[in-house]
Scaffold this active site. Structure first.
Site, short mmCIF file in Angstrom:
data_model
loop_
_atom_site.label_atom_id
_atom_site.label_comp_id
_atom_site.label_asym_id
_atom_site.label_seq_id
_atom_site.Cartn_x
_atom_site.Cartn_y
_atom_site.Cartn_z
CG ASP A 63 47.42 46.47 43.23
OD1 ASP A 63 48.48 46.86 42.68
OD2 ASP A 63 46.88 45.39 42.95
CG ASP A 96 50.89 41.59 39.22
OD1 ASP A 96 50.87 41.54 40.46
OD2 ASP A 96 50.26 42.45 38.57
#
Length: 694
Positions: free
Chosen positions: A441, A498
């Site tokens: 990430d 997301d």
């Protein structure tokens, strides 16, 4: 004197020419030319006339336009010496290296001690041309801007298509009319960015998804880019791509651009899309186990967030496996004292409070269920509240008084000691555990753009992949904030957004298909109430949207009713049964007559599947026919509705449409020129149609 060279594949030709030893120009790029075309004749033919208010000779629109040639637009490079004085090169042709599929042209400027090399390589199978440039000096230079080799844009084009976005709203299409002057788009966030994806498509007049001419561009770099699309006063147009300006902090003697991938299509936007998709899948990606099918993914983030509890995680894993999951990914919260997003980034050691016996009991449980195990890292980041920051505050990139992002700073990946530390910490977790997958990430932008940051990250990824060749790596950056061909040379999957809102995903995935293949694009079935939009969507719609790409789940599976679990099992089973051929399929965006419908066709050889998503309420009463594409017009196809059982839920669908009762056998010509009339449906639903050549 004129020198010319050409690169060809079955559908396109690129011709480059040099006159009077000046920098080369791209004098032709388009449909494949005859083998005996006189290239020197083309050089003369491409020149434009001179009239009042112009110079006596038009300055070349070269592969690196030079200010010293009185070029009236954006130059291809801006360089200064170490005193800050501008260096204005005037290059002369030096040499050429050519093979059947590659070309390197070298130009020098003896007065300034510079060499410029332009590289071109064409792939006959994927139909992508790869271009990159190098600038080398005999003394150190400060680089402000260097474009990859510059190409002209087509004259018979009224607009350009590029991609903007935001968190949970990636891949939004912009259509900008051509006009006099320059459209400049620059992303200076230090990563690819949600805001400006490094891609561009220039359609010629009348082009659609499925027909007409188009030119595609993608800049394969993860550290921020600049794009220039300029129409000069004389009407010529140029396209430039390079790293964002002023991202080289130190004077150097050698600079290189990232690869610029380009393609010409005579089959609409889909021709560009297929070239990009195939090149990523067949040339850039290197799989740890290429023989394995893509596994159904489960990620626990939206089930537990930071609240890690071993018995609960085991229960969730058991249910996920029963639904068809084949990989379990433990997300953020397993390390340090990470109970929220304010602490512990960079403290990559297992939290003994949550895992008193380490991660092995959970991993053993997951593997006992027949799943492989994955884990989350955010290696390039550090919390001020962390043991590592307290020990090494000098490892953070940027000023001490900078604004935090998600309560975190960025580690300086240009420092060898930072990369060594991360390799040791991450490597120990991977070496000590049976881990198949890493979710990597990147949850904040850089405090200042820095190309060395990107190069350092690439180097760490490559070192880890060499040490742990069986581990697959996903690129995530608050969703789609680092999605580009550069990062995909070092990873194998992207987390596109997301947002697990299926309606938003339907559109994001549809637009991303202009560049990305199915196999690298993660798409998950989210919770009943979407955590990022609050929208409530039926499990059928959520599942079929996820089945369009690399399928997974990201929810608490304990929320599912028996009916919802049964639906999810059946859709997952369908995806598993078809993932083999869908891996190789081209994603073709369809030109839906109804603007409420977002539709695409996955086509491989003699079979296809069409996903027709209803994103809104139609203006007309009945569905309009949906045309397919890419089929053999003279062949017969058996076409059937995969999810016919869902018709019973649509009480307002009362007609006698053939697909409601069984398959139909029709010609490819009928499917492409009339199309299939689907049953009526509510918004936020999906029809799935399979087709097989008879």
């Amino acid at each position: 004197m004129i020198h010319c060279w050409r690169l060809d594949d079955a559908r396109q030709t690129l011709v480059l020419g040099v006159r009077d030893n000046h920098l080369a120009e791209a004098i032709y790029w388009g449909p494949r030319l005859p083998d005996d075309e006189n290239l020197e004749m083309l050089y003369g033919a491409h020149e434009i006339d001179v009239t009042g208010g112009m110079l006596d000779v038009n300055p070349e629109l070269s592969i690196c336009p030079e200010a010293t040639r009185t070029f009236p637009g954006q130059p291809g490079m801006v360089v200064r010496d170490e005193t800050g004085k501008s260096v204005l090169p005037a290059f002369s042709f030096e040499s050429v290296e050519q093979s059947e599929t590659a070309l390197t042209l070298t130009f020098t400027d003896a007065e300034n001690g510079l060499a410029y090399r332009a590289h071109f390589a064409i792939d006959p199978q994927t139909h992508l041309i790869t271009l990159w440039a190098e600038l080398e000096g005999t003394r150190a230079l400060n680089l402000h801007w260097l474009s990859a080799p510059v190409l002209p844009a087509p004259q018979l084009s009224d607009e350009m298509i590029d991609v903007a976005g935001r968190w949970c709203g990636e891949f939004q299409i912009n259509r900008t009319p051509w006009s006099a002057g320059m459209r400049t788009r620059e992303n200076r966030t230090g990563r690819t960015g949600h805001e400006h994806f490094p891609g561009l498509i220039v359609p010629c007049r009348g082009a659609t998804n499925t027909q007409g001419e188009a030119y595609g561009f993608h800049y394969g770099w993860s550290g921020g880019h600049k794009m220039v699309a300029e129409e000069l006063p004389d009407g010529r147009r140029q396209i430039q791509f390079g790293n964002a300006t002023q991202v080289e902090d130190e004077a150097r003697t050698l600079f290189k651009t990232a690869p610029l991938y380009v393609t010409y299509s005579n089959s609409g936007l889909n021709g560009c899309a297929v070239a990009f998709q195939r090149h990523v899948r067949d040339r850039l990606i290197t799989w740890p186990h290429p023989e394995r099918p893509r596994p159904v993914h489960y990620n626990c983030w939206e089930a537990i967030y930071f609240d890690h509890n071993l018995p609960e995680l085991k229960e969730i894993a058991t249910i996920a496996a029963g639904l068809g999951a084949e990989r379990f990914v433990l997300d953020d919260g397993w390390f340090g004292e990470r109970d929220d997003d304010t602490s512990s980034l960079a403290d990559w050691e297992v939290d003994p409070r949550k895992y008193p016996d380490g991660l092995t009991p959970l991993i053993d449980h997951v593997r006992g269920l027949g799943m492989v195990f994955g884990i989350w890292f955010e290696p390039e980041m550090i919390n001020p509240d962390s043991n590592i920051y307290r020990a090494h505050p000098e490892w953070a990139l940027g000023r001490e008084d900078q604004i935090l992002g998600r309560n975190q700073l960025v580690l300086n990946m240009a420092l060898p000691e930072v990369r060594e530390f991360l390799f040791e910490r991450i490597g120990k977790i991977l070496a000590d555990h049976d881990i198949d997958y890493v979710k990597w990430d990147h949850n904040r932008v850089l405090p200042t753009p820095d190309a060395d940051q990107t190069r350092g990250t690439y180097a760490l990824l490559d070192r880890l992949r060499t040490a742990f060749p069986d581990v697959e790596i996903e690129s995530c950056a608050s969703g789609g904030g680092r999605t580009d061909f550069g990062i995909l040379e070092h990873t194998q999957r992207v987390w596109l957004s997301d947002s697990n809102d299926a309606l938003e995903r339907l559109k994001i995935q549809h637009n991303a298909a202009l560049f990305l293949p199915q196999c690298v694009t993660g798409s998950h079935v989210g919770p009943r109430v979407c955590h990022t939009s609050g929208r409530v969507l039926d499990i059928r719609f959520r599942a079929w949207v996820a089945a369009q790409r690399h399928m997974g789940f990201e929810m608490d599976p304990r929320e599912l009713t028996d009916e919802e679990a049964d639906v999810l099992r059946r859709v997952t089973a369908w995806w598993k049964a078809n993932r083999g051929w869908m891996y190789h399929a081209d994603i073709l965006r369809l030109d839906a007559a109804d603007p409420a419908v977002v539709a695409e066709q996955h086509l491989h050889e003699d079979q296809f599947v069409v996903f027709a998503g209803k994103a809104d309420t139609s203006d007309q009463i009945s569905p309009r026919p949906l045309r397919f594409t890419g089929l053999n017009p003279d062949a017969m196809y058996r076409v059937d509705l995969v999810n016919r059982d869902e018709i019973a839920r649509v009480a307002l669908s009362r007609g006698r449409s053939m697909l409601k009762t069984g398959a139909m056998k029709v010609s490819g010509r009928y499917l492409m020129h009339h199309g299939v009339t689907l049953p009526w449906s509510f918004p936020e639903t999906m029809w799935v149609i399979e087709g097989h050549k008879i």
